[in-house]
Design a protein around this motif. Structure first.
Motif: not given
Length: 158
Positions: A51-55
């Motif tokens: 989730p931290a890499a999602s935009r």
């Protein structure tokens, strides 16, 4: 303007947007988004994705949040991009803003070197399906059915 959204500063705007766009949730889920839906927008993502890499993107028109998109990386396989959600406020539909938001999403996926952009569309949303077809998305042959909907996975080579 299209920019990244952040839960600390944009949670209230996302909640208001979801209320305004409840017609989609009614179609997809049979009920309006609940009180936790805005917070979940900032944490949901496909399996095996970070989730931290999602935009989490917001389209702003006239200073007002008018569209949302969630772009994840690593689904269905490592390296791929997946558009988990892209929705416009009813007041913005049919004005070319979806094409604008999609072009931005595609540019981010290309910049991440994703070979393809995947998404899921519900069968009960023929207008959405027509949008994706017009913009070069094609069926993958993967279909999933739950108690309410049939989902078709589409893909566009980047």
């Amino acid at each position: 303007m299209i920019r990244d959204l952040h839960p600390e500063s944009d949670l209230a705007a996302v909640a208001a947007f979801l209320d305004e766009s409840a017609d989609y949730w009614l179609l997809a889920d049979g009920h309006a988004p609940g009180p936790t839906a805005a917070a979940e927008f900032f944490t949901d993502c496909p399996p095996n994705c970070d989730p931290a890499a999602s935009r989490r993107l917001g389209l702003f028109v006239g200073g007002r949040l008018s569209g949302l998109a969630e772009l994840a990386f690593g689904f269905p396989v490592a390296g791929d991009a997946f558009l988990g959600l892209m929705i416009l406020a009813p007041r913005m539909r049919g004005q070319g803003q979806g094409q604008r938001l999609l072009a931005h999403v595609e540019s981010l996926a290309r910049a991440a070197k994703a070979p393809a952009l995947y998404l899921g569309v519900i069968e009960a949303n023929p207008r959405g399906r027509a949008f994706w077809d017009r913009h070069g998305f094609r069926p993958t042959g993967v279909t999933r059915t739950d108690a309410r909907n049939t989902f078709h996975r589409l893909v566009k080579a980047l």
